[in-house]
Scaffold this motif. Structure first.
Motif, PDB file in Angstrom:
ATOM      1  N   ASN A 201       0.832  -1.206   0.000  1.00 25.43           N
ATOM      2  CA  ASN A 201       0.000   0.000   0.000  1.00 25.43           C
ATOM      3  C   ASN A 201       0.868   1.259   0.000  1.00 25.43           C
ATOM      4  OD1 ASN A 201      -2.107   1.790   0.124  1.00 25.43           O
ATOM      5  ND2 ASN A 201      -2.477   1.505   2.288  1.00 25.43           N
ATOM      6  N   TYR A 207      -7.295   2.691  -2.204  1.00 30.50           N
ATOM      7  CA  TYR A 207      -8.491   2.288  -1.461  1.00 30.50           C
ATOM      8  C   TYR A 207      -8.168   1.807  -0.052  1.00 30.50           C
ATOM      9  CZ  TYR A 207      -6.973  -2.474  -2.589  1.00 30.50           C
ATOM     10  OH  TYR A 207      -6.237  -3.627  -2.722  1.00 30.50           O
ATOM     11  N   GLU A 208      -6.919   1.506   0.231  1.00 25.43           N
ATOM     12  CA  GLU A 208      -6.528   0.863   1.493  1.00 25.43           C
ATOM     13  C   GLU A 208      -5.796   1.833   2.405  1.00 25.43           C
ATOM     14  OE1 GLU A 208      -6.532  -1.301   4.281  1.00 25.43           O
ATOM     15  OE2 GLU A 208      -6.727  -2.794   2.664  1.00 25.43           O
ATOM     16  N   LYS A 209      -6.302   2.007   3.634  1.00 26.98           N
ATOM     17  CA  LYS A 209      -5.660   2.919   4.575  1.00 26.98           C
ATOM     18  C   LYS A 209      -4.535   2.265   5.363  1.00 26.98           C
ATOM     19  CE  LYS A 209      -9.288   6.334   5.387  1.00 26.98           C
ATOM     20  NZ  LYS A 209     -10.068   7.045   6.417  1.00 26.98           N
ATOM     21  N   ASP A 210      -4.586   0.961   5.515  1.00 22.10           N
ATOM     22  CA  ASP A 210      -3.575   0.251   6.291  1.00 22.10           C
ATOM     23  C   ASP A 210      -2.302   0.124   5.461  1.00 22.10           C
ATOM     24  OD1 ASP A 210      -2.002  -1.399   7.804  1.00 22.10           O
ATOM     25  OD2 ASP A 210      -3.556  -2.877   8.218  1.00 22.10           O
ATOM     26  N   ASN A 211      -1.294   0.928   5.793  1.00 23.38           N
ATOM     27  CA  ASN A 211      -0.081   0.960   4.988  1.00 23.38           C
ATOM     28  C   ASN A 211       0.776  -0.290   5.124  1.00 23.38           C
ATOM     29  OD1 ASN A 211       0.562   2.122   7.713  1.00 23.38           O
ATOM     30  ND2 ASN A 211       2.625   2.153   6.874  1.00 23.38           N
ATOM     31  N   LYS A 213      -0.439  -3.304   4.657  1.00 23.35           N
ATOM     32  CA  LYS A 213      -1.062  -4.342   3.848  1.00 23.35           C
ATOM     33  C   LYS A 213      -0.323  -4.561   2.532  1.00 23.35           C
ATOM     34  CE  LYS A 213      -4.695  -5.439   6.396  1.00 23.35           C
ATOM     35  NZ  LYS A 213      -4.912  -6.811   6.906  1.00 23.35           N
ATOM     36  N   ARG A 215      -1.296  -6.446  -1.108  1.00 22.97           N
ATOM     37  CA  ARG A 215      -2.420  -7.023  -1.849  1.00 22.97           C
ATOM     38  C   ARG A 215      -1.914  -7.638  -3.151  1.00 22.97           C
ATOM     39  NH1 ARG A 215      -6.148  -7.347   2.106  1.00 22.97           N
ATOM     40  NH2 ARG A 215      -6.775  -5.311   2.921  1.00 22.97           N
ATOM     41  N   LYS A 219      -7.131  -4.687  -7.885  1.00 24.06           N
ATOM     42  CA  LYS A 219      -8.451  -4.115  -7.607  1.00 24.06           C
ATOM     43  C   LYS A 219      -8.645  -2.866  -8.451  1.00 24.06           C
ATOM     44  CE  LYS A 219     -11.550  -2.595  -3.914  1.00 24.06           C
ATOM     45  NZ  LYS A 219     -11.767  -2.535  -2.451  1.00 24.06           N
ATOM     46  N   TYR A 272      -5.772   8.672   0.654  1.00 20.61           N
ATOM     47  CA  TYR A 272      -5.720   7.273   0.236  1.00 20.61           C
ATOM     48  C   TYR A 272      -6.627   6.986  -0.953  1.00 20.61           C
ATOM     49  CZ  TYR A 272      -3.344   6.525   4.668  1.00 20.61           C
ATOM     50  OH  TYR A 272      -2.446   6.578   5.694  1.00 20.61           O
TER      51      TYR A 272
END
Length: 327
Positions: A201, A207-211, A213, A215, A219, A272
């Motif tokens: 991230n 789309y993802e706030k949790d840095n 993560k 993926r 997406k 984000y």
């Protein structure tokens, strides 16, 4: 040679050094040589601009053909090197099991990697390349599963198991991609004008706030898009309606939304989600802490470092709104 390589790394097509030592001191200002640089312009580009003064750069104009990266290599004198030749063959550094350019007798081993290639993108040991059938491939480091090869965290961060030495297929129907950022994020533009992201991230997945993560599965984050780019801790997209979307770091107010905060790359005031920022945009350029926009009327606008009198956390003068810098 070092100057020439650095210039070519910045997409200069030819470099010539001219002896000016015999000119008068007033003419050469005491310098022994001059550097002439040039960027090749295709006949199609000249014709398009001549026929339409409001011509917008085509995505093909942004295709990268040559990459020389010393910073990511274990040895500066053995950089990662890749180029697409006139036959559309990708020639470049073979990857060793440690993830760095394979060497033999102290020199980099270069071979033909793939055929019918039209565009390259490279970041921190991960090479992505696109062929003329719109198929995306990659090789090198898989630290953030940029190559979409499933690995455990221990496997992908290891020099023994986290490196893919041979090309792997990643995705079809791709017309442009970039991983040219500091976050380990891959951003892809597909034939249907949708934008997809995956990888780490760091604020750029969209789309993802949790840095923290990672993926592996792509997406979709945007649609109706004609151009994408990323650099440092920022990303940008331009829609087919010429609207500009920005996201990522905002330490220096470079997103132009009136906000600022934190240190560059530290996730304090990130956006984000892609934010619609400006209309009638022809192109956008991302620099460290600065974003420069060219609009359809030819005017240039800037936000971030050097565009205002506000102070950032580190004391730099910044502007948090886009200001016109050229009519």
């Amino acid at each position: 040679k070092e100057i020439e390589n650095e210039l070519k790394k910045s997409r200069v097509d030819f470099v010539h050094f001219v002896d000016i030592s015999k000119l008068t001191n007033r003419q050469n200002r005491g310098l022994p040589c001059a550097i002439l640089i040039g960027i090749a312009i295709s006949p199609k580009f000249v014709k398009d601009v001549f026929n339409n003064p409001d011509y917008k750069p085509a995505l093909e104009d942004e295709y990268v053909k040559t990459i020389i990266d010393k910073e990511s290599s274990a040895e500066k004198n053995i950089p990662y090197e890749y180029r697409i030749n006139s036959n559309k063959e990708l020639i470049g550094s073979m990857i060793g099991v440690d993830g760095y350019p394979l060497k033999r007798y102290g020199k980099s081993v270069k071979k033909k990697i793939a055929a019918n290639i039209i565009h390259l993108s490279f970041s921190h040991g991960t090479l992505l390349f696109l062929d003329d059938k719109n198929k995306l491939y990659g090789m090198g480091w898989n630290r953030s599963e940029e190559l979409r090869v499933k690995m455990s965290e221990e496997e992908r961060t290891s020099e023994i198991t986290g490196v893919i030495c041979k090309p792997v297929f990643i995705m079809s129907d791709v017309i442009y991609m970039t991983n040219k950022n500091e976050t380990g994020t891959v951003i892809v533009l597909k034939k249907d004008n949708t934008v997809w992201t995956w990888g780490s991230n760091g604020g750029l997945l969209g789309y993802e706030k949790d840095n923290m993560k990672v993926r592996r599965n792509p997406k979709k984050i945007l649609k109706n898009i004609r151009f994408i780019t990323s650099k440092g801790y920022n990303a940008a997209a331009i829609s087919k309606n010429n609207d500009l979307y920005l996201w990522g770091d905002n330490a220096y107010g470079q997103l132009g939304n009136g906000k600022k905060g934190g240190y560059y790359g530290m996730l304090d005031e990130y956006e984000y989600i892609p934010q619609k920022t400006m209309s009638d945009v022809a192109r956008v350029e991302i620099k460290e802490g600065t974003i420069i926009v060219t609009r359809l009327d030819g005017s240039k606008w800037k936000a971030g470092i050097g565009s205002g009198e506000e102070k950032a956390t580190d004391g730099k003068k910044i502007g948090t709104k886009f200001v016109r810098i050229k009519k």
